[in-house]
Design a protein around this motif. Sequence first.
Motif, PDB file in Angstrom:
ATOM      1  N   PHE A  39       0.829  -1.200   0.000  1.00  0.00           N
ATOM      2  CA  PHE A  39       0.000   0.000   0.000  1.00  0.00           C
ATOM      3  C   PHE A  39       0.868   1.257   0.000  1.00  0.00           C
ATOM      4  O   PHE A  39       0.607   2.213  -0.738  1.00  0.00           O
ATOM      5  CB  PHE A  39      -0.919  -0.019   1.218  1.00  0.00           C
ATOM      6  CG  PHE A  39      -1.993   1.034   1.218  1.00  0.00           C
ATOM      7  CD1 PHE A  39      -2.451   1.614   0.040  1.00  0.00           C
ATOM      8  CD2 PHE A  39      -2.568   1.440   2.413  1.00  0.00           C
ATOM      9  CE1 PHE A  39      -3.454   2.574   0.049  1.00  0.00           C
ATOM     10  CE2 PHE A  39      -3.565   2.400   2.431  1.00  0.00           C
ATOM     11  CZ  PHE A  39      -3.999   2.972   1.255  1.00  0.00           C
ATOM     12  N   ALA A  40       1.920   1.261   0.816  1.00  0.00           N
ATOM     13  CA  ALA A  40       2.826   2.407   0.853  1.00  0.00           C
ATOM     14  C   ALA A  40       3.494   2.616  -0.501  1.00  0.00           C
ATOM     15  O   ALA A  40       3.646   3.752  -0.972  1.00  0.00           O
ATOM     16  CB  ALA A  40       3.872   2.209   1.944  1.00  0.00           C
ATOM     17  N   GLU A  41       3.870   1.513  -1.149  1.00  0.00           N
ATOM     18  CA  GLU A  41       4.478   1.619  -2.477  1.00  0.00           C
ATOM     19  C   GLU A  41       3.478   2.176  -3.488  1.00  0.00           C
ATOM     20  O   GLU A  41       3.819   3.011  -4.332  1.00  0.00           O
ATOM     21  CB  GLU A  41       4.981   0.248  -2.916  1.00  0.00           C
ATOM     22  CG  GLU A  41       5.721   0.262  -4.246  1.00  0.00           C
ATOM     23  CD  GLU A  41       6.284  -1.102  -4.596  1.00  0.00           C
ATOM     24  OE1 GLU A  41       6.753  -1.256  -5.747  1.00  0.00           O
ATOM     25  OE2 GLU A  41       6.257  -1.999  -3.742  1.00  0.00           O
ATOM     26  N   LYS A  42       2.237   1.741  -3.375  1.00  0.00           N
ATOM     27  CA  LYS A  42       1.186   2.235  -4.268  1.00  0.00           C
ATOM     28  C   LYS A  42       0.974   3.734  -4.092  1.00  0.00           C
ATOM     29  O   LYS A  42       0.732   4.461  -5.063  1.00  0.00           O
ATOM     30  CB  LYS A  42      -0.107   1.469  -3.977  1.00  0.00           C
ATOM     31  CG  LYS A  42      -1.282   1.844  -4.858  1.00  0.00           C
ATOM     32  CD  LYS A  42      -2.506   1.001  -4.486  1.00  0.00           C
ATOM     33  CE  LYS A  42      -3.714   1.387  -5.320  1.00  0.00           C
ATOM     34  NZ  LYS A  42      -4.916   0.576  -4.952  1.00  0.00           N
ATOM     35  N   LEU A  43       1.057   4.218  -2.855  1.00  0.00           N
ATOM     36  CA  LEU A  43       0.891   5.640  -2.563  1.00  0.00           C
ATOM     37  C   LEU A  43       2.177   6.435  -2.778  1.00  0.00           C
ATOM     38  O   LEU A  43       2.182   7.660  -2.615  1.00  0.00           O
ATOM     39  CB  LEU A  43       0.424   5.838  -1.119  1.00  0.00           C
ATOM     40  CG  LEU A  43      -0.948   5.294  -0.738  1.00  0.00           C
ATOM     41  CD1 LEU A  43      -1.218   5.525   0.749  1.00  0.00           C
ATOM     42  CD2 LEU A  43      -2.046   5.933  -1.583  1.00  0.00           C
ATOM     43  N   LYS A  44       3.265   5.717  -3.120  1.00  0.00           N
ATOM     44  CA  LYS A  44       4.589   6.327  -3.240  1.00  0.00           C
ATOM     45  C   LYS A  44       5.006   6.992  -1.920  1.00  0.00           C
ATOM     46  O   LYS A  44       5.593   8.075  -1.905  1.00  0.00           O
ATOM     47  CB  LYS A  44       4.628   7.330  -4.401  1.00  0.00           C
ATOM     48  CG  LYS A  44       4.437   6.678  -5.765  1.00  0.00           C
ATOM     49  CD  LYS A  44       4.545   7.665  -6.893  1.00  0.00           C
ATOM     50  CE  LYS A  44       4.641   7.014  -8.249  1.00  0.00           C
ATOM     51  NZ  LYS A  44       3.796   5.846  -8.470  1.00  0.00           N
ATOM     52  N   PHE A  45       4.685   6.311  -0.835  1.00  0.00           N
ATOM     53  CA  PHE A  45       5.043   6.790   0.503  1.00  0.00           C
ATOM     54  C   PHE A  45       6.281   6.021   0.943  1.00  0.00           C
ATOM     55  O   PHE A  45       6.234   4.805   1.152  1.00  0.00           O
ATOM     56  CB  PHE A  45       3.900   6.553   1.490  1.00  0.00           C
ATOM     57  CG  PHE A  45       4.026   7.345   2.767  1.00  0.00           C
ATOM     58  CD1 PHE A  45       3.171   8.399   3.029  1.00  0.00           C
ATOM     59  CD2 PHE A  45       5.001   7.037   3.704  1.00  0.00           C
ATOM     60  CE1 PHE A  45       3.285   9.133   4.200  1.00  0.00           C
ATOM     61  CE2 PHE A  45       5.122   7.753   4.871  1.00  0.00           C
ATOM     62  CZ  PHE A  45       4.263   8.818   5.120  1.00  0.00           C
ATOM     63  N   PRO A  46       7.434   6.673   1.108  1.00  0.00           N
ATOM     64  CA  PRO A  46       8.679   5.946   1.393  1.00  0.00           C
ATOM     65  C   PRO A  46       8.747   5.438   2.830  1.00  0.00           C
ATOM     66  O   PRO A  46       8.336   6.109   3.773  1.00  0.00           O
ATOM     67  CB  PRO A  46       9.767   7.010   1.148  1.00  0.00           C
ATOM     68  CG  PRO A  46       9.089   8.319   1.394  1.00  0.00           C
ATOM     69  CD  PRO A  46       7.660   8.132   0.958  1.00  0.00           C
ATOM     70  N   LEU A  47       9.284   4.223   2.984  1.00  0.00           N
ATOM     71  CA  LEU A  47       9.544   3.633   4.293  1.00  0.00           C
ATOM     72  C   LEU A  47      11.052   3.520   4.483  1.00  0.00           C
ATOM     73  O   LEU A  47      11.795   3.361   3.515  1.00  0.00           O
ATOM     74  CB  LEU A  47       8.909   2.245   4.388  1.00  0.00           C
ATOM     75  CG  LEU A  47       7.394   2.178   4.145  1.00  0.00           C
ATOM     76  CD1 LEU A  47       6.931   0.731   4.119  1.00  0.00           C
ATOM     77  CD2 LEU A  47       6.634   2.968   5.212  1.00  0.00           C
ATOM     78  N   ASN A  48      11.506   3.601   5.725  1.00  0.00           N
ATOM     79  CA  ASN A  48      12.958   3.613   5.960  1.00  0.00           C
ATOM     80  C   ASN A  48      13.536   2.275   6.396  1.00  0.00           C
ATOM     81  O   ASN A  48      14.711   2.183   6.739  1.00  0.00           O
ATOM     82  CB  ASN A  48      13.331   4.702   6.973  1.00  0.00           C
ATOM     83  CG  ASN A  48      12.831   4.406   8.385  1.00  0.00           C
ATOM     84  OD1 ASN A  48      12.333   3.328   8.676  1.00  0.00           O
ATOM     85  ND2 ASN A  48      12.961   5.387   9.262  1.00  0.00           N
ATOM     86  N   GLY A  49      12.710   1.211   6.410  1.00  0.00           N
ATOM     87  CA  GLY A  49      13.224  -0.113   6.741  1.00  0.00           C
ATOM     88  C   GLY A  49      13.190  -0.460   8.213  1.00  0.00           C
ATOM     89  O   GLY A  49      13.495  -1.597   8.588  1.00  0.00           O
ATOM     90  N   GLN A  50      12.810   0.487   9.075  1.00  0.00           N
ATOM     91  CA  GLN A  50      12.710   0.200  10.505  1.00  0.00           C
ATOM     92  C   GLN A  50      11.318  -0.348  10.831  1.00  0.00           C
ATOM     93  O   GLN A  50      10.337   0.003  10.190  1.00  0.00           O
ATOM     94  CB  GLN A  50      12.960   1.458  11.324  1.00  0.00           C
ATOM     95  CG  GLN A  50      14.346   2.058  11.148  1.00  0.00           C
ATOM     96  CD  GLN A  50      14.473   3.404  11.824  1.00  0.00           C
ATOM     97  OE1 GLN A  50      13.698   3.746  12.705  1.00  0.00           O
ATOM     98  NE2 GLN A  50      15.446   4.192  11.391  1.00  0.00           N
ATOM     99  N   LEU A  51      11.262  -1.186  11.865  1.00  0.00           N
ATOM    100  CA  LEU A  51       9.990  -1.777  12.287  1.00  0.00           C
ATOM    101  C   LEU A  51       9.941  -1.836  13.807  1.00  0.00           C
ATOM    102  O   LEU A  51      10.829  -2.403  14.449  1.00  0.00           O
ATOM    103  CB  LEU A  51       9.841  -3.188  11.710  1.00  0.00           C
ATOM    104  CG  LEU A  51       8.657  -4.015  12.214  1.00  0.00           C
ATOM    105  CD1 LEU A  51       7.327  -3.338  11.880  1.00  0.00           C
ATOM    106  CD2 LEU A  51       8.689  -5.426  11.628  1.00  0.00           C
ATOM    107  N   PHE A  52       8.884  -1.260  14.372  1.00  0.00           N
ATOM    108  CA  PHE A  52       8.669  -1.245  15.814  1.00  0.00           C
ATOM    109  C   PHE A  52       7.376  -2.000  16.122  1.00  0.00           C
ATOM    110  O   PHE A  52       6.394  -1.878  15.388  1.00  0.00           O
ATOM    111  CB  PHE A  52       8.596   0.195  16.327  1.00  0.00           C
ATOM    112  CG  PHE A  52       9.889   0.940  16.179  1.00  0.00           C
ATOM    113  CD1 PHE A  52      10.758   1.065  17.250  1.00  0.00           C
ATOM    114  CD2 PHE A  52      10.259   1.497  14.964  1.00  0.00           C
ATOM    115  CE1 PHE A  52      11.964   1.726  17.117  1.00  0.00           C
ATOM    116  CE2 PHE A  52      11.465   2.164  14.814  1.00  0.00           C
ATOM    117  CZ  PHE A  52      12.320   2.285  15.895  1.00  0.00           C
TER     118      PHE A  52
END
Length: 478
Positions: A160-173
Motif C-alpha cells: 500500500f505504501a508503495e502504491k501511494l509512493k510513501f517511502p519507508l525507511n526499513g525500521q519496524l517497531f
Amino acid sequence: MKKALLILNLVFAVLLLASGVRAQNRLIKTRPMGTVTKNELALTYGPFVQYSITTYKVWYLTTGIDGKPDTATGLVVFPVVENKALPLLCYQHGTVNGPSDVPSERRGGWELAGVGAALGYVALAPDYLGLGESRGFHPYVHAATEASAAIDLLYATQEFAEKLKFPLNGQLFLTGYSQGGHASMALHRELERNYSQIFPVSAAAHLSGPYSISGETFKRLISDEPYNYVGYTAWVALSYNQMYKIHDNVEKLLKQPYAGMAMQFYRHEIDLSALNQMLIDTLTKRHGKPISRLMFQDSLLENVSKNPNHPFLLAMRDNDVYDWTPKAPTRIFYCKADDQVTYRNSVLADSIMQVRGAKDVKSADVQSNANHGQCVQPAVLQTVFFFATVQAQIATGTRDLPTLPVRMYPNPAREFTRLEGLPKSGQVMVSNLQGQIIFRSSINNPYMDIPLQGLSKGAYFVQLLSAQGIWHNKLLVQ
C-alpha cells in the motif's frame, strides 16, 4: 507426461497456498476512513504530536483459522507528511467486545495506532482472525494466528505504501497492550525466528500481556480469588477447543449453564460484555462471588492437575510466548496492581529471557498502584520515549530526531532540579531505575522546576520528547 506434470505442479501450488505459505502480494483493497488533524490529536494526546493522520481500512489475503486462504481486515494509518521515509509501527489491540469492535472500523483501541502515526510512524493494526471481516470465531490469545495475521498485514502495508509512493525507511517497531501484548510478543518471536531478513525488528515494547498462558494466567483463572473478567476464561476455553479440537462439545470443558452462555457468544448472538455479565451474575448467585474455576468441569481440572500432557494444558502451553531470546531491544511494561492480567506474566518473561542471555531486555513496573485500565497511559508513554530513543540511536538520517540543547541543574540535587532551554511544547518524564514514572508534565515555558522532595537518594532518568527532538539525562538525588 507434460500434461500430468503441469497438473501435478498446479496441485502442489494450491496445497502450498492452502497450507499457509505466503506470497508477497497480500493487498486486496483499501478504503479511506478519514483524516484527523494535528490540532485535534494534540487536544487529546499532548503537544508532542507531530502530524495530522489519514486512516484506511485495508482488506488483505491471509491464512484463515481453517488453514485455507481468507480475507482479513486491519487499519493502516499514514502521517500527513511529504518527502520523509518513515518507520513502520505494528500495534496489536487488546481484547475487544466482538467482531465489529476492531481497529479497521476505528474502534477497538485504534487510537494507539493513530497516536503512532501522529508521532511519525506508518502504523498498522490487524483486526485478528475471526474479527473484522475474517471468517469464523476469533481464536483468542492464539499465538500462531496473532502473528500470521500481523505478518500478512505487514506485507499488505508495504504494498500500500508503495502504491501511494510513501517511502519507508526499513525500521519496524512492535507494540501491543493486554491481549495485544501477547500478540506483539508472538509476532516478535515469529519475525526474529523466520522473517529476520524480510522484517527486521528495530525494537519492541510489550505491554501488560498474558505471556504465560499455561502458567501464570492459568493459575489466576483457577484460583479461589474473585475475578470480574470471567468472560475471558470462557473465551480461552472456546478458542483452544476450536483450534486444538480438544472435545466435540464445550460442555466437556465448562459446566452448564456457563457452557450454554459461552456458546451464545461463540455464535455471535451476544457480545463479550453481555457474556461477562451473565457469567458474573450466575456465579455470584450460586457461589457468592465470580470465581473462574467454578465454571470448569471438575473432571477437567482434576485431569489437568494429574496429567502434564492433558490436551487442554498442551494447548495452553503451545501459546506461551515468553520462553525465547529476543535480539532487538525489548521492553516489557506492566503495573503491579493490574486486576485483569497478573503482573507475574511480565516478571516471568523478563527473568526467563535474561537467563537465556537476552542482551537488551528489561521489564518495568511503570505505575505500581494502577489497575489494567489505568496502566495504559504510563505504559504507552514509556513506549513512546523508548522507541524515540532507539530511533535516535539508529540515526539513519531519514527521520530527524535531534538531541535538544537542554540544561539541567543542579545535578546532583536535593529539593528540586531545573530544566532550561525547553522547546515550545512537549512532555517531560522522570523515572526511577525500575522504570516507574514518578513525575511527568507538559512543557509550557522555556524552563521547568522538577520537585524532588520525598524521593529516595539515588539515580533517576529525566526524559523529554517533543516535535522538535528528544533529550534525556541521568539525575542524582542526594
